[in-house]
Write an enzyme that holds these catalytic residues in place. Structure first.
Site, PDB file in Angstrom:
ATOM      1  N   ASP A  79       0.842  -1.192   0.000  1.00 43.14           N
ATOM      2  CA  ASP A  79       0.000   0.000   0.000  1.00 43.14           C
ATOM      3  C   ASP A  79       0.880   1.246   0.000  1.00 43.14           C
ATOM      4  O   ASP A  79       1.712   1.424   0.886  1.00 43.14           O
ATOM      5  CB  ASP A  79      -0.899   0.012   1.239  1.00 43.14           C
ATOM      6  CG  ASP A  79      -1.783   1.241   1.281  1.00 43.14           C
ATOM      7  OD1 ASP A  79      -2.822   1.238   0.598  1.00 43.14           O
ATOM      8  OD2 ASP A  79      -1.430   2.198   1.992  1.00 43.14           O
ATOM      9  N   TYR A  84       3.014  10.119   0.621  1.00 45.93           N
ATOM     10  CA  TYR A  84       3.946   9.524   1.577  1.00 45.93           C
ATOM     11  C   TYR A  84       5.395   9.900   1.248  1.00 45.93           C
ATOM     12  O   TYR A  84       6.271   9.820   2.119  1.00 45.93           O
ATOM     13  CB  TYR A  84       3.821   8.005   1.601  1.00 45.93           C
ATOM     14  CG  TYR A  84       2.488   7.479   2.082  1.00 45.93           C
ATOM     15  CD1 TYR A  84       1.555   8.307   2.706  1.00 45.93           C
ATOM     16  CD2 TYR A  84       2.152   6.129   1.913  1.00 45.93           C
ATOM     17  CE1 TYR A  84       0.334   7.813   3.131  1.00 45.93           C
ATOM     18  CE2 TYR A  84       0.936   5.638   2.347  1.00 45.93           C
ATOM     19  CZ  TYR A  84       0.021   6.482   2.949  1.00 45.93           C
ATOM     20  OH  TYR A  84      -1.191   5.979   3.363  1.00 45.93           O
ATOM     21  N   LYS A 113      -2.439   6.048  -4.016  1.00 48.14           N
ATOM     22  CA  LYS A 113      -3.549   6.963  -3.750  1.00 48.14           C
ATOM     23  C   LYS A 113      -3.341   8.333  -4.388  1.00 48.14           C
ATOM     24  O   LYS A 113      -2.219   8.857  -4.422  1.00 48.14           O
ATOM     25  CB  LYS A 113      -3.733   7.139  -2.234  1.00 48.14           C
ATOM     26  CG  LYS A 113      -3.865   5.843  -1.474  1.00 48.14           C
ATOM     27  CD  LYS A 113      -4.015   6.092   0.022  1.00 48.14           C
ATOM     28  CE  LYS A 113      -3.753   4.824   0.809  1.00 48.14           C
ATOM     29  NZ  LYS A 113      -2.333   4.418   0.792  1.00 48.14           N
ATOM     30  N   HIS A 144      -7.463   9.558  -1.743  1.00 51.74           N
ATOM     31  CA  HIS A 144      -6.911   9.494  -0.386  1.00 51.74           C
ATOM     32  C   HIS A 144      -7.855  10.119   0.647  1.00 51.74           C
ATOM     33  O   HIS A 144      -8.052   9.566   1.734  1.00 51.74           O
ATOM     34  CB  HIS A 144      -5.561  10.211  -0.365  1.00 51.74           C
ATOM     35  CG  HIS A 144      -4.639   9.697   0.677  1.00 51.74           C
ATOM     36  ND1 HIS A 144      -3.268   9.648   0.506  1.00 51.74           N
ATOM     37  CD2 HIS A 144      -4.861   9.205   1.925  1.00 51.74           C
ATOM     38  CE1 HIS A 144      -2.701   9.146   1.590  1.00 51.74           C
ATOM     39  NE2 HIS A 144      -3.647   8.877   2.462  1.00 51.74           N
TER      40      HIS A 144
END
Length: 320
Positions: A79, A84, A113, A144
């Site tokens: 994931d 990030y 995402k 997201h």
């Protein structure tokens, strides 16, 4: 083997989720922090039981090794997310795993995402993630948050007004974002779409506008913060500790096993090899274990642990 569990009493929220999206691959995924409570009995146990490696807050410089180790240890799902900031390293870890022969691309289920500042530029953000990951497609692409932010504002990911509040894109809605995401299903870059961090009320706003045919087999759910996110507050819950002591295992193993027993995929986040291995070990919980763990919700009530200060009321019940 996936643990068995008692039948789940479906709520109105689940009935709404059952109507969400149909995709050509597994039923659409709803991802989010459910405060230790799973919402829907899953329909794809084999899809659930294979290890999911989460990469949120994984430190730079350690992600490649973690991904490579997880793949070699039998994890099949990873994931990711553009925001990030570590998808380059995730891609490096995947490429290393492919070259070593530990896994093949077709064996891996990859999720990433769409970030809030790209909600009016969906395909652009997807292409950025694909380049970083070194992949030709992702198996699942998620919105997201249902929160469009100002594109090209003061910061590429977290734009703010001069006085400090979040700079939201008031001229765009998550419904429009969904429309663009639906268009991705016609390409070879995305096999399935989904949403993350949606409340039931936000789903109700989205459903009438969605053009994808409602799902026949229900929605598959992923618990993105099975330990309760930062600080792992659920590890300290007395009910979790009770079941962990009974089985002589860490509390984290109980929480992971609880979700999987309910048909919920779990994102286990770590960059430490020994912890990655430990997180992949599940146990079979009995009926009394499940009843004890259900009390986290029935006694204490639902709790949303992940709730950033975006200046948006996402209408989660415990935040009203």
């Amino acid at each position: 083997m996936v643990p068995t569990a008692p039948q789940v009493n479906l709520t109105r929220a689940v009935e709404i989720m059952r109507q969400f999206f149909r995709s050509k691959t597994p039923a659409i995924v709803l991802q989010g922090d459910f405060g230790g409570r799973s919402l829907l009995q899953g329909t794809q146990p084999q899809f659930v039981e294979k290890g999911w490696l989460g990469t949120w807050k994984s430190p730079k410089g350690e992600v490649k090794k973690a991904v490579s180790h997880a793949m070699a240890s039998g994890y099949k799902h990873i994931d990711c997310a553009y925001v990030y900031g570590n998808e380059d390293e995730v891609g490096e870890g995947l490429m290393e795993s492919f070259k070593s022969g530990d896994v093949k691309r077709e064996d891996i289920f990859g999720t990433t995402k769409l970030w809030c500042t790209y909600q009016s530029r969906v395909e652009e953000n997807l292409d950025m993630s694909l380049r970083s990951l070194g992949l030709e497609h992702v198996d699942l692409y998620l919105m997201h948050w249902p929160c469009p932010m100002k594109p090209k504002g003061s910061d590429p990911s977290f734009p703010k007004h001069p006085h400090g509040s979040r700079d939201l894109d008031k001229n765009w809605s998550h419904v429009q974002t969904c429309e663009q995401m639906e268009g991705l299903l016609k390409t070879r870059e995305v096999k399935a779409i989904g949403v993350a961090n949606y409340s039931v009320k936000f789903l109700r706003k989205l459903l009438p506008e969605a053009s994808v045919v409602p799902a026949e087999r229900g929605i598959h759910i992923t618990a993105s913060s099975p330990l309760g996110s930062s600080g792992s507050p659920l590890l300290k819950d007395e009910r979790v500790a009770e079941v962990a002591a009974k089985h002589g295992v860490p509390s984290s193993a109980i929480l992971f096993s609880y979700h999987v027993a309910r048909g919920i995929s779990v994102l286990a986040k770590s960059v430490t090899p020994s912890r990655i291995d430990q997180n992949g070990k599940l146990l079979k919980l009995d009926t009394s274990d499940m009843q004890t763990l259900e009390q986290i919700d029935t006694v204490k009530g639902s709790t949303r642990f992940v709730y950033p200060e975006f200046g948006v009321n996402f209408e989660f019940p415990d935040k009203q």
